[in-house]
Scaffold this motif. Structure first.
Motif, PDB file in Angstrom:
ATOM      1  N   TYR A 119      12.624 -30.492  55.003  1.00 19.99           N
ATOM      2  CA  TYR A 119      11.835 -30.729  53.792  1.00 19.99           C
ATOM      3  C   TYR A 119      12.322 -29.837  52.649  1.00 19.99           C
ATOM      4  O   TYR A 119      12.606 -28.655  52.842  1.00 19.99           O
ATOM      5  CB  TYR A 119      10.362 -30.447  54.071  1.00 19.99           C
ATOM      6  N   ALA A 120      12.424 -30.400  51.453  1.00 20.24           N
ATOM      7  CA  ALA A 120      12.813 -29.652  50.255  1.00 20.24           C
ATOM      8  C   ALA A 120      12.019 -30.199  49.083  1.00 20.24           C
ATOM      9  O   ALA A 120      11.902 -31.416  48.921  1.00 20.24           O
ATOM     10  CB  ALA A 120      14.304 -29.768  49.990  1.00 20.24           C
ATOM     11  N   ALA A 121      11.471 -29.293  48.278  1.00 13.87           N
ATOM     12  CA  ALA A 121      10.638 -29.719  47.163  1.00 13.87           C
ATOM     13  C   ALA A 121      10.491 -28.565  46.188  1.00 13.87           C
ATOM     14  O   ALA A 121      11.137 -27.520  46.335  1.00 13.87           O
ATOM     15  CB  ALA A 121       9.274 -30.188  47.664  1.00 13.87           C
ATOM     16  N   TYR A 143      14.942 -24.715  38.587  1.00 11.03           N
ATOM     17  CA  TYR A 143      14.290 -25.937  39.048  1.00 11.03           C
ATOM     18  C   TYR A 143      14.864 -26.434  40.388  1.00 11.03           C
ATOM     19  O   TYR A 143      14.442 -27.488  40.866  1.00 11.03           O
ATOM     20  CB  TYR A 143      14.432 -27.049  38.005  1.00 11.03           C
ATOM     21  N   ALA A 144      15.809 -25.703  40.954  1.00  8.18           N
ATOM     22  CA  ALA A 144      16.414 -26.138  42.215  1.00  8.18           C
ATOM     23  C   ALA A 144      15.334 -26.237  43.289  1.00  8.18           C
ATOM     24  O   ALA A 144      14.437 -25.392  43.359  1.00  8.18           O
ATOM     25  CB  ALA A 144      17.493 -25.153  42.647  1.00  8.18           C
ATOM     26  N   PRO A 145      15.386 -27.259  44.144  1.00 10.41           N
ATOM     27  CA  PRO A 145      14.354 -27.404  45.175  1.00 10.41           C
ATOM     28  C   PRO A 145      14.420 -26.295  46.213  1.00 10.41           C
ATOM     29  O   PRO A 145      15.481 -25.728  46.470  1.00 10.41           O
ATOM     30  CB  PRO A 145      14.676 -28.770  45.797  1.00 10.41           C
ATOM     31  N   PHE A 146      13.296 -26.003  46.803  1.00 12.88           N
ATOM     32  CA  PHE A 146      13.197 -24.997  47.852  1.00 12.88           C
ATOM     33  C   PHE A 146      13.199 -25.697  49.207  1.00 12.88           C
ATOM     34  O   PHE A 146      12.462 -26.654  49.413  1.00 12.88           O
ATOM     35  CB  PHE A 146      11.913 -24.182  47.699  1.00 12.88           C
ATOM     36  N   GLU A 193       5.681 -25.107  44.421  1.00 10.68           N
ATOM     37  CA  GLU A 193       4.279 -25.406  44.696  1.00 10.68           C
ATOM     38  C   GLU A 193       4.134 -26.385  45.854  1.00 10.68           C
ATOM     39  O   GLU A 193       3.268 -26.227  46.721  1.00 10.68           O
ATOM     40  CB  GLU A 193       3.598 -25.963  43.438  1.00 10.68           C
ATOM     41  N   GLU A 194       4.996 -27.401  45.878  1.00  8.81           N
ATOM     42  CA  GLU A 194       4.929 -28.395  46.949  1.00  8.81           C
ATOM     43  C   GLU A 194       5.329 -27.785  48.286  1.00  8.81           C
ATOM     44  O   GLU A 194       4.800 -28.169  49.338  1.00  8.81           O
ATOM     45  CB  GLU A 194       5.819 -29.582  46.612  1.00  8.81           C
ATOM     46  N   LEU A 195       6.272 -26.825  48.267  1.00  6.56           N
ATOM     47  CA  LEU A 195       6.686 -26.169  49.509  1.00  6.56           C
ATOM     48  C   LEU A 195       5.541 -25.360  50.100  1.00  6.56           C
ATOM     49  O   LEU A 195       5.331 -25.353  51.313  1.00  6.56           O
ATOM     50  CB  LEU A 195       7.890 -25.267  49.254  1.00  6.56           C
ATOM     51  N   MET A 196       4.764 -24.665  49.254  1.00  5.57           N
ATOM     52  CA  MET A 196       3.624 -23.913  49.745  1.00  5.57           C
ATOM     53  C   MET A 196       2.599 -24.834  50.385  1.00  5.57           C
ATOM     54  O   MET A 196       2.034 -24.534  51.445  1.00  5.57           O
ATOM     55  CB  MET A 196       2.973 -23.132  48.595  1.00  5.57           C
ATOM     56  N   SER A 197       2.351 -25.957  49.751  1.00  2.49           N
ATOM     57  CA  SER A 197       1.416 -26.935  50.302  1.00  2.49           C
ATOM     58  C   SER A 197       1.934 -27.498  51.625  1.00  2.49           C
ATOM     59  O   SER A 197       1.172 -27.689  52.575  1.00  2.49           O
ATOM     60  CB  SER A 197       1.199 -28.059  49.287  1.00  2.49           C
ATOM     61  N   HIS A 198       3.249 -27.730  51.686  1.00  2.00           N
ATOM     62  CA  HIS A 198       3.874 -28.232  52.916  1.00  2.00           C
ATOM     63  C   HIS A 198       3.721 -27.230  54.060  1.00  2.00           C
ATOM     64  O   HIS A 198       3.426 -27.609  55.200  1.00  2.00           O
ATOM     65  CB  HIS A 198       5.354 -28.511  52.648  1.00  2.00           C
ATOM     66  N   ALA A 199       3.886 -25.944  53.761  1.00  2.00           N
ATOM     67  CA  ALA A 199       3.797 -24.913  54.803  1.00  2.00           C
ATOM     68  C   ALA A 199       2.397 -24.849  55.409  1.00  2.00           C
ATOM     69  O   ALA A 199       2.233 -24.721  56.629  1.00  2.00           O
ATOM     70  CB  ALA A 199       4.185 -23.555  54.230  1.00  2.00           C
ATOM     71  N   PRO A 228      23.543 -34.612  33.312  1.00  2.00           N
ATOM     72  CA  PRO A 228      22.272 -33.928  33.580  1.00  2.00           C
ATOM     73  C   PRO A 228      22.415 -32.981  34.771  1.00  2.00           C
ATOM     74  O   PRO A 228      23.248 -33.174  35.649  1.00  2.00           O
ATOM     75  CB  PRO A 228      21.311 -35.081  33.910  1.00  2.00           C
ATOM     76  N   CYS A 229      21.621 -31.942  34.777  1.00  2.00           N
ATOM     77  CA  CYS A 229      21.600 -31.002  35.897  1.00  2.00           C
ATOM     78  C   CYS A 229      21.319 -31.754  37.198  1.00  2.00           C
ATOM     79  O   CYS A 229      20.521 -32.701  37.207  1.00  2.00           O
ATOM     80  CB  CYS A 229      20.523 -29.937  35.660  1.00  2.00           C
ATOM     81  N   PRO A 230      21.968 -31.379  38.311  1.00  2.00           N
ATOM     82  CA  PRO A 230      21.677 -32.038  39.595  1.00  2.00           C
ATOM     83  C   PRO A 230      20.208 -31.966  39.990  1.00  2.00           C
ATOM     84  O   PRO A 230      19.748 -32.748  40.822  1.00  2.00           O
ATOM     85  CB  PRO A 230      22.550 -31.251  40.584  1.00  2.00           C
ATOM     86  N   HIS A 231      19.459 -31.030  39.380  1.00  2.00           N
ATOM     87  CA  HIS A 231      18.040 -30.876  39.701  1.00  2.00           C
ATOM     88  C   HIS A 231      17.152 -31.465  38.615  1.00  2.00           C
ATOM     89  O   HIS A 231      15.989 -31.049  38.457  1.00  2.00           O
ATOM     90  CB  HIS A 231      17.710 -29.396  39.903  1.00  2.00           C
TER      91      HIS A 231
END
Length: 294
Positions: free
Chosen positions: A161-163, A149-152, A166-172, A123-126
């Protein structure tokens, strides 16, 4: 007395051969006893001399590790005459001394095992981020570096933090409490100078940047646009920054500056510095234009 059936000893009838083939096809997937969850297993596809698929199977990835360094078994692979296998880097370090037998033994390439390793798909690492692709076990990074699909990774220094995007925008906005702004490739936009950092999102894509307003308040301000490898997705960008004073007509401008990655030290050519004495109510907004070059 053995009854004569009309068949030569050692040969099966066409019907028996057909039944045998159908049974083998129905049992094409084989689970290795050590395989636990599916993400911990790879699949192997084999082909016959005509190049057609003859079956697939599953195998626990633990059995594909080098027993010396516990890293992945990547070709070329070497085996001592007692059957113990080592990866290429470990083989170079062992100097013909078997890591298991602990004695001087001659090593030779294990081409059969190399062929197996080259056919294994994983499977893909992501995969945990939603990617359903399967990739070559021996070179997963060829896909992983381009995987959508690689995390940002977070654009703020010291933050690990990496996600998902959409989750990165919320984190920022929640963790770092910075505003976000969407923009179009090559189109100028303006920001008031009261900001410290702004998350910039390229509209209709998952590419993002960080607009920074830093520097010593007593000496002046340093404006720059930065990003990182995960957020740039293999693309390259230039940006322009400019400030213009309505009072004395002084303009500060930075043109064709490359967007640098956070792990690189910023150079003076990628920063727009404005001395503090020019910061008056006449300097109100910063003009930004970011454009893709490749």
């Amino acid at each position: 007395m053995e009854k004569y059936t009309g068949k030569k000893r050692g040969h099966a009838s066409a019907t028996e051969c057909s039944e045998s083939r159908s049974k083998s096809k129905s049992k094409s997937k084989v689970e290795h006893p050590s395989t636990a969850p599916s993400e911990a297993a790879g699949s192997q596809k084999s082909r016959n001399s005509n190049g057609t698929d003859v079956g697939t199977g599953s195998i626990g990835l633990r059995v594909l590790e080098c027993v010396v360094c516990f890293g992945p078994l990547l070709p070329p692979l070497y085996q001592c005459r007692n059957g113990h296998v080592a990866c290429h880097p470990c083989h170079e370090k062992l100097h013909s001394i078997c890591h298991t037998s602990k004695c001087l033994l001659s090593y030779a390439r294990n081409l059969a095992l190399e062929n197996i390793m080259e056919s294994v798909m994983i499977p893909c690492p992501h995969a945990s981020f939603g990617c359903k692709e399967t990739v070559d076990y021996i070179k997963p990074q060829e896909h992983a570096e381009k995987c959508t699909y690689a995390p940002f990774s977070c654009l703020f220094p010291e933050c690990t933090y990496a996600a998902s995007y959409e989750e990165l925008m919320s984190h920022a906005t929640q963790k770092h409490q910075v505003p976000t702004r969407s923009f179009d490739d090559g189109s100028a936009f303006y920001e008031l100078l009261g900001f410290q950092s702004i998350f910039l999102m390229l509209r209709e894509t998952n590419i993002c940047f960080l607009l920074r307003n830093s520097g010593d308040i007593s000496s002046g301000r340093a404006f720059s646009v930065v990003s990182n490898r995960s957020c740039l997705r293999g693309t390259n960008w230039l940006y322009d920054l400019s400030l213009w004073s309505l009072w004395n007509g002084v303009e500060f401008r930075l043109c064709d500056a490359p967007v640098e990655q956070l792990d690189n030290q910023s150079s003076p050519e990628t920063i727009l510095f404005v001395p503090q004495k020019y910061f008056t109510h006449h300097l109100q907004s910063l003009r930004i234009c970011i454009r893709k070059i490749s």
